[in-house]
Design a protein around this motif. Structure first.
Motif, PDB file in Angstrom:
ATOM      1  N   ARG A 293       0.784  -1.224  -0.118  1.00 52.87           N
ATOM      2  CA  ARG A 293      -0.049  -0.006   0.155  1.00 52.87           C
ATOM      3  C   ARG A 293       0.781   1.166  -0.049  1.00 52.87           C
ATOM      4  O   ARG A 293       0.360   2.329  -0.463  1.00 52.87           O
ATOM      5  N   TYR A 308       4.779   7.371   0.793  1.00 53.66           N
ATOM      6  CA  TYR A 308       4.130   7.681  -0.307  1.00 53.66           C
ATOM      7  C   TYR A 308       2.823   6.619  -0.470  1.00 53.66           C
ATOM      8  O   TYR A 308       3.229   5.272  -0.516  1.00 53.66           O
ATOM      9  N   ASP A 309       1.385   7.002  -0.166  1.00 56.90           N
ATOM     10  CA  ASP A 309       0.321   5.905  -0.303  1.00 56.90           C
ATOM     11  C   ASP A 309       0.247   5.902  -1.866  1.00 56.90           C
ATOM     12  O   ASP A 309      -0.487   6.569  -2.515  1.00 56.90           O
ATOM     13  N   ARG A 311      -2.287   4.075  -3.289  1.00 55.18           N
ATOM     14  CA  ARG A 311      -3.804   4.278  -3.660  1.00 55.18           C
ATOM     15  C   ARG A 311      -4.290   5.732  -3.597  1.00 55.18           C
ATOM     16  O   ARG A 311      -5.010   6.256  -4.452  1.00 55.18           O
ATOM     17  N   LYS A 312      -3.735   6.538  -2.674  1.00 61.86           N
ATOM     18  CA  LYS A 312      -4.247   8.040  -2.499  1.00 61.86           C
ATOM     19  C   LYS A 312      -3.356   8.763  -3.502  1.00 61.86           C
ATOM     20  O   LYS A 312      -3.687   9.827  -3.851  1.00 61.86           O
ATOM     21  N   GLU A 313      -2.281   8.057  -4.137  1.00 60.45           N
ATOM     22  CA  GLU A 313      -1.354   8.818  -4.829  1.00 60.45           C
ATOM     23  C   GLU A 313      -0.832  10.084  -4.376  1.00 60.45           C
ATOM     24  O   GLU A 313      -0.823  11.245  -4.704  1.00 60.45           O
ATOM     25  N   LYS A 314      -0.341   9.967  -2.937  1.00 65.62           N
ATOM     26  CA  LYS A 314      -0.050  11.376  -2.460  1.00 65.62           C
ATOM     27  C   LYS A 314       0.974  10.916  -1.231  1.00 65.62           C
ATOM     28  O   LYS A 314       1.104  10.030  -0.762  1.00 65.62           O
ATOM     29  N   VAL A 316       2.122  10.792   2.654  1.00 60.53           N
ATOM     30  CA  VAL A 316       1.247  10.850   3.701  1.00 60.53           C
ATOM     31  C   VAL A 316       2.142  10.910   4.996  1.00 60.53           C
ATOM     32  O   VAL A 316       1.805  11.238   6.144  1.00 60.53           O
TER      33      VAL A 316
END
Length: 556
Positions: A293, A308-309, A311-314, A316
Motif C-alpha cells: 500500500r 507515499y500512499d 492508492r491515494k497517490e500522495k 502521507v
C-alpha cells in the motif's frame, strides 16, 4: 519485434587541463588500481561505471576525496598511498569520452542455454530453507540447505540481488555488467545466461515468473526478457537512471523510481505500459511495505524519509533524517499490535526504528559504527546488523538494547540472512580470507565456520520474496493473538489452520474473524466459541496470509 539500437556518447567535453600524456598515465594507473572493480573499459563490474553520465554530479575535489579516502559504508576502499598527481591523472582519464553500444541482436547473440546439460540430485529437504550465497572473491554462487553446501557454480560480478522464481526452484543471478544467469535447483544445474545490457542496476520477476524485468543504466531503460528462453520481449527506453525495480505480488505490476528524476513508475507486466506519478524529490532508495500500500523512500542528497500512499497517490508522512537510510536492506516485524521497520544509515553509526501505518519515528539505536544491512525473522528476538567492524550487532526488538557477538578479530562483519524457518542465521565476514558463519538464531551458538573469499549476499525465498513478507508477519500475529486456541497443523482447542483453509475460502475466513458472533450458525456451529479479536486491517491481512500457507496444493 521492433529492433532498437542505442549508441551512447558520454563525456562530450574533457576538462580543459587534460593532455594526452595525462590521459595515458591515468589509464595505466586506472588499470592497476581501479579496473578490477570498475571494469577495464570503465563500464563497471562489481562497482559502478566511470563515465561522465555518472560522474557529472561530482566536482574534481569530491572525486579526489573519494579516491583518496574511500567511501564509508560502501565497498570503495581508500587509495591513500597514491600521490596527488596520480589521483588527478586517474580523474582526467575517467572523465575522458567513451562510446558504448548495445542492441537487440547483441542480446540474442549473448544467449547461452545448457538445457541439455545433465544435472544432479541435490536431495532438497525443504525448498523454503534453501540459501544462495555469493562468494565474490572466487566468482562463485553456493546453493546451501542448513549447514551443508549442496552445489557451487561460477558467475562473475554479481550485483543487485538474486531473485527466486515463484516456486523457489530456480534462482536468477544478475551481474553489474548486464549478465543474468539462472540456476535450476530442482535439476541441480546451471541453466544458462544472457546479457541484457552493458550496465545493470537490478532485476525482478513479474509475479507469475514469466518475465525477467531488468533495470539498466547503459542504455537507460527496462529490458523485459522471457524467463524461460531469455529472448528479449521488450525494450522500454527511460529518461533517467533507475534506482531499482520491484514486482508486486498482489497485482500484475512492477514499481520503479529514479535516482535523478522525481517520479515513480508503475509498469503493467501484462501489456508493458507505464504510468508515472510525480513526487517531491527522487527516490534513490526505497522499499514497498509488506501489504503493498505504501512506498517508503529517500535520496542521498535528501534530508527526509517520506512515505507515499500508492492508492491515494500522495505523500502521507515525512520526517527529517541525517544520513541516507539504506532502505533496500530495511527489515520489518510485529510487536504488541504494531508493525515496525528498521534501517541502517549511510555514514552514520546507528539504526533507526519506525512504526508503520500509524507512521512515526520511534528510536535511533547507536551501533558504534557505519552499518549497511539489518535483518530479522519471527524466530529471533533481535535485529541483526553490522557496523563495519568484527562483531555482529544484536538489537533487542522489545527494548532496543544492544549486545554483540564476537567473530574474528580484524574481520569485517556484513549482511545476515536467515533460513526460511529462521533456525539458522548466516553471517558474512567480508574479507579476502573471509568466512561464512552459521549461528543458531535462538541460542546464538556458532554451528559452522566455512572459509570463503569475500562472501557477500545470502538469499532465501521466504526472506527475500515479497509475497512472503505478510506471511512472516502473520506468523507473529498468530503467536500473539491465535496460538492459545489454534495450532497450525494439529487440532487444539479449536480447528487447525490447515483444517480451516482447506474447507473454507478466504472471504469466509475473514468474515468469521471479523464477526464470529454473526458467522457461527452459517458455519454449522450451535454456539459461538471464538472471541472478538478486534484486529487491525494489517493484522487481519497478515494472519490470513499466514493461514493460507497451510492450504494443500490440490486446494490452491
Amino acid at each position: 519485434m521492433r529492433r532498437w539500437l542505442l549508441l551512447l556518447l558520454f563525456g562530450l567535453s574533457v576538462v580543459a587541463t587534460s593532455y594526452p600524456q595525462e590521459v595515458g598515465e591515468g589509464q595505466l594507473l586506472y588499470q592497476t588500481h581501479c579496473a578490477s572493480c570498475h571494469g577495464e573499459d570503465r563500464a563497471g563490474k562489481v562497482a559502478p561505471p566511470l563515465f561522465s553520465l555518472f560522474l557529472k554530479r561530482y566536482s574534481e575535489k569530491k572525486l579526489f576525496n573519494i579516491i583518496k579516502n574511500g567511501l564509508p559504508a560502501s565497498q570503495m576502499p581508500a587509495f591513500s598511498h597514491l600521490s596527488e598527481k596520480e589521483i588527478k591523472q586517474i580523474i582526467t582519464y575517467i572523465k575522458k569520452p567513451a562510446n558504448i553500444s548495445w542492441d537487440i541482436d547483441k542480446i540474442k547473440k549473448s544467449i547461452t542455454l545448457n538445457s541439455d546439460k545433465k544435472g544432479k540430485d541435490l536431495k532438497i529437504r525443504d525448498i523454503k530453507n534453501i540459501v544462495a550465497v555469493v562468494e565474490r572473491g572466487k566468482n562463485k554462487v553456493w546453493i546451501m540447505e542448513g549447514l551443508q553446501i549442496l552445489d557451487k557454480f561460477d558467475f562473475k560480478n554479481v550485483h543487485g540481488g538474486l531473485k527466486f522464481s515463484p516456486s523457489g526452484w530456480s534462482v536468477y543471478v544478475p551481474s553489474r555488467d548486464g549478465w543474468i544467469g539462472r540456476y535450476d535447483i530442482d535439476k541441480g544445474r546451471f541453466y544458462g545466461k544472457v546479457r541484457a545490457c552493458v550496465y545493470l542496476r537490478n532485476i525482478s520477476l513479474d509475479r507469475t515468473g514469466k518475465y525477467i524485468l531488468v533495470s539498466c543504466w547503459l542504455p537507460e531503460g527496462i529490458v523485459v526478457l522471457d524467463g524461460e528462453t531469455f529472448s528479449p520481449v521488450r525494450y522500454i527506453k527511460q529518461d533517467g537512471l533507475i534506482s531499482a525495480i520491484y514486482e508486486l505480488y498482489s497485482e500484475d505490476k512492477a514499481v520503479f523510481s529514479f535516482k535523478n528524476r522525481p517520479v515513480i513508475g508503475f509498469l503493467d507486466t501484462k501489456n508493458f505500459k507505464i504510468s508515472y506519478l510525480k513526487i517531491k524529490e527522487p527516490y534513490e532508495d526505497f522499499f514497498i511495505d509488506p501489504f503493498e500500500r505504501f512506498i517508503i523512500g529517500t535520496s542521498r542528497k535528501g534530508t527526509v524519509l517520506s512515505v507515499y500512499d500508492i492508492r491515494k497517490e500522495k505523500e502521507v508522512f515525512n520526517y527529517p533524517i541525517e544520513g541516507m537510510p539504506h532502505l533496500a536492506s530495511a527489515t520489518y516485524w510485529y510487536r504488541d499490535g504494531k508493525f515496525y521497520f528498521a534501517t541502517p544509515h549511510m555514514i552514520m553509526p546507528y539504526v533507526t526504528v519506525w512504526q508503520m501505518y500509524n507512521w512515526k519515528f520511534v528510536k535511533k539505536v547507536n551501533t558504534e559504527g557505519n552499518g549497511f544491512f539489518v535483518r530479522t525473522h519471527p524466530s529471533t528476538p533481535y535485529l541483526w546488523t553490522d557496523n563495519g567492524k568484527d562483531k555482529v550487532i544484536l538489537i533487542d526488538k522489545t527494548d532496543y538494547s544492544v549486545k554483540s557477538i564476537e567473530t574474528f578479530k580484524g574481520k569485517r562483519v556484513i549482511h545476515t540472512e536467515f533460513s526460511g524457518d529462521g533456525k539458522y542465521a548466516y553471517v558474512s565476514l567480508y574479507n579476502r580470507d573471509g568466512n561464512l558463519l552459521i549461528y543458531d538464531s535462538i541460542t546464538l551458538d556458532l554451528l559452522k565456520n566455512i572459509p570463503a573469499s569475500i562472501p557477500i549476499g545470502k538469499y532465501n525465498i521466504i526472506n527475500k520474496s515479497r509475497k512472503y513478507a505478510p506471511v512472516l508477519l502473520g506468523r507473529e500475529v498468530f503467536l500473539k493473538k491465535c496460538w492459545g486456541c489454534h495450532h497450525e497443523t494439529q487440532e487444539a482447542f479449536a480447528p487447525s489452520f490447515r483444517w480451516i483453509v482447506n474447507r473454507r475460502d478466504r472471504s469466509t475466513i475473514v468474515a468469521h474473524i471479523l464477526n464470529p458472533e454473526g458467522m457461527y450458525k452459517a458455519l454449522g456451529y450451535s454456539r459461538n466459541a471464538m472471541p472478538q479479536l478486534n484486529l487491525s486491517e494489517w493484522e487481519l491481512e497478515a494472519v490470513v496470509s499466514y493461514m493460507m500457507e497451510f492450504k494443500d496444493a490440490q486446494n490452491n
